[in-house]
Design an enzyme around this catalytic site. Structure first.
Site, PDB file in Angstrom:
ATOM      1  N   ARG A 148       5.514   5.071  -9.840  1.00 54.56           N
ATOM      2  CA  ARG A 148       4.160   5.546  -9.596  1.00 54.56           C
ATOM      3  C   ARG A 148       3.949   5.809  -8.114  1.00 54.56           C
ATOM      4  O   ARG A 148       4.193   4.940  -7.282  1.00 54.56           O
ATOM      5  CB  ARG A 148       3.146   4.498 -10.089  1.00 54.56           C
ATOM      6  N   THR A 204      -1.198   8.857  -5.138  1.00 55.41           N
ATOM      7  CA  THR A 204      -1.806   9.640  -6.218  1.00 55.41           C
ATOM      8  C   THR A 204      -1.828   8.888  -7.549  1.00 55.41           C
ATOM      9  O   THR A 204      -2.556   9.279  -8.462  1.00 55.41           O
ATOM     10  CB  THR A 204      -1.030  10.948  -6.429  1.00 55.41           C
ATOM     11  N   ASP A 209       2.848  -7.740 -10.272  1.00 56.21           N
ATOM     12  CA  ASP A 209       3.829  -6.677 -10.448  1.00 56.21           C
ATOM     13  C   ASP A 209       5.000  -7.238 -11.251  1.00 56.21           C
ATOM     14  O   ASP A 209       5.785  -8.048 -10.745  1.00 56.21           O
ATOM     15  CB  ASP A 209       4.311  -6.170  -9.080  1.00 56.21           C
ATOM     16  N   ASP A 231       8.624  -6.772  -9.755  1.00 54.53           N
ATOM     17  CA  ASP A 231       8.888  -7.659  -8.611  1.00 54.53           C
ATOM     18  C   ASP A 231       9.090  -9.093  -9.075  1.00 54.53           C
ATOM     19  O   ASP A 231       9.975  -9.796  -8.572  1.00 54.53           O
ATOM     20  CB  ASP A 231       7.738  -7.587  -7.614  1.00 54.53           C
TER      21      ASP A 231
END
Length: 207
Positions: free
Chosen positions: A102, A106, A198, A201
Site C-alpha cells: 500500500r 495514496t 501491523d 511487522d
C-alpha cells in the site's frame, strides 16, 4: 456473504494477538493456529466425493476432498503465516503468491509479484490476509485472480474493518468473506481499530 467466526477458542487466541506484549514468535504461531481453526468453518463450503475403501473390518463408502482442487493464495507478506496454517489442513493444495503493498501517501495498492499454478479454472482459491482494512489491496488481488481465470474464490482474514468488507462486497459480490472479528473501523492512517497493529511487522519481527 460475510461470516464472522465467533468461536470461543478463536476469540481467545485473537485476544493474545491483539496484545501488544505478544512477541513475534508467539504472534506468528497464533496466526497459524487461528487459520487452522477458521478453515474448518470455511470448509462447510467444500463439496466431498464419495469413494469406497476398506477398513480393517470391511469395505465402506466414505467422503473425501479432492485436495488437488484447492489453491492457497497468501497476499504477501502477512498472508504467508495464514497460508501455513491452512496448508497444514490441506497439505496437498497448491500455493500461489500475490505481492501487493500500500502506497503510504495514496493508500492505493501497488503490485510487485504474482505467481500462480497453471489453469485456475475449476479450482477453489483460498486467499489469505490477516487484515482487511480499506480493502484496496485485497480487491485488487481478487481481480488479478479473476483475470487469470479463477472462478471460485474465498477470502479469509483474521480482523476486518467495515470499510474493507463494503469494498469487497461491492466490487466482488460473488466472493465470500470469512473473518475472526469485524472491528469498529479505521483511523486516519487507515489502520484497523482496535486491530492488532501491523500484522506483517509483528509476524516477522520487523517493527
Amino acid at each position: 456473504m460475510v461470516k464472522e467466526i465467533d468461536n470461543p477458542i478463536i476469540l481467545h487466541k485473537l485476544a493474545q494477538l491483539r496484545d501488544k506484549r505478544t512477541p513475534s514468535k508467539i504472534f506468528r504461531a497464533l496466526v497459524q493456529e487461528i487459520s487452522m481453526l477458521m478453515i474448518y468453518e470455511v470448509g462447510r463450503e467444500f463439496k466431498s466425493d464419495e469413494i469406497e475403501i476398506e477398513t480393517p473390518l470391511k469395505t465402506c463408502r466414505v467422503k473425501v476432498l479432492r485436495e488437488e482442487n484447492f489453491v492457497i493464495v497468501p497476499i504477501l507478506r502477512a498472508g504467508l503465516a495464514m497460508a501455513e496454517g491452512v496448508s497444514k489442513i490441506l497439505p496437498s493444495a497448491s500455493v500461489g503468491h500475490i505481492g501487493l503493498y500500500r502506497d503510504e501517501k495514496t493508500f492505493q495498492p501497488i503490485e510487485y509479484y504474482c505467481k500462480m499454478p497453471p489453469n485456475l479454472r475449476g479450482k477453489i482459491l483460498i486467499v489469505t490476509d490477516p487484515m482487511l482494512a480499506t480493502g484496496g489491496s485485497s480487491s485488487a488481488a481478487l481481480q488479478m485472480l479473476k483475470d487469470k481465470g479463477a472462478q471460485k474464490i474465498i477470502f479469509m482474514c483474521i480482523v476486518a474493518a467495515p470499510q474493507g468488507i463494503e469494498k469487497i462486497s461491492s466490487e466482488h459480490p460473488d466472493i465470500n468473506i470469512y473473518a475472526a472479528a469485524i472491528d469498529e473501523g479505521l483511523n486516519e492512517n487507515c489502520y484497523i481499530l482496535p486491530g492488532l497493529g501491523d500484522a506483517g511487522d509483528r509476524i516477522f519481527g520487523t517493527i
